[in-house]
Design a protein around this motif. Sequence first.
Motif, PDB file in Angstrom:
ATOM      1  N   ALA A  26      -6.876  -4.866  -0.770  1.00  0.00           N
ATOM      2  CA  ALA A  26      -6.114  -3.880   0.005  1.00  0.00           C
ATOM      3  C   ALA A  26      -5.108  -3.150  -0.870  1.00  0.00           C
ATOM      4  N   TRP A  30      -5.494   0.728  -1.026  1.00  0.00           N
ATOM      5  CA  TRP A  30      -4.372   1.524  -0.505  1.00  0.00           C
ATOM      6  C   TRP A  30      -3.897   2.522  -1.554  1.00  0.00           C
ATOM      7  N   GLY A  36      -8.652   2.280   6.436  1.00  0.00           N
ATOM      8  CA  GLY A  36      -9.466   1.165   6.905  1.00  0.00           C
ATOM      9  C   GLY A  36     -10.801   1.628   7.455  1.00  0.00           C
ATOM     10  N   VAL A  68      -9.425  -6.585   4.994  1.00  0.00           N
ATOM     11  CA  VAL A  68      -8.884  -5.514   4.139  1.00  0.00           C
ATOM     12  C   VAL A  68      -8.586  -4.277   4.984  1.00  0.00           C
ATOM     13  N   LEU A  71      -5.493  -4.750   6.991  1.00  0.00           N
ATOM     14  CA  LEU A  71      -4.307  -4.660   6.127  1.00  0.00           C
ATOM     15  C   LEU A  71      -3.995  -3.205   5.784  1.00  0.00           C
ATOM     16  N   LEU A  72      -5.028  -2.407   5.540  1.00  0.00           N
ATOM     17  CA  LEU A  72      -4.816  -0.980   5.247  1.00  0.00           C
ATOM     18  C   LEU A  72      -4.216  -0.263   6.442  1.00  0.00           C
ATOM     19  N   LYS A  75      -0.580  -1.251   6.650  1.00  0.00           N
ATOM     20  CA  LYS A  75       0.205  -0.565   5.616  1.00  0.00           C
ATOM     21  C   LYS A  75       0.397   0.911   5.984  1.00  0.00           C
TER      22      LYS A  75
END
Length: 110
Positions: A26, A30, A36, A68, A71-72, A75
């Motif tokens: 990630a 990112w 995502g 992942v 998480l993106l 973020k």
Amino acid sequence: MEPDDVDFAHTDLADRMRRDKAVGLARYVWDRAVTGAELLDLPDDRLRKLARAAGVNPPSTGETWKVVAALLDEKSRWASAHPDHPQATPGHADEKIMWVKPPLPPWPTN
């Protein structure tokens, strides 16, 4: 569950290892401004190349890529709430085109 019936892919240790790998991926993804949704749309061969470019052994299942992507998304929400923070802007956004190809414009029909 008998000891011989343990599903090692879903133990606490496997979950932690999957999360650690996902965090590393990630961070790399990112920094290239890939979302995502864009990540989950990539074909398997591109995902493997992306993992190798990130210095991570490619995940063997789609579960890690889903983590992942989550998480993106997390973020992105954080970056939207903190636009002035230096980590809210991907450092290598110009490399996104290496992974996510923009759609081709329609061919003129004149």
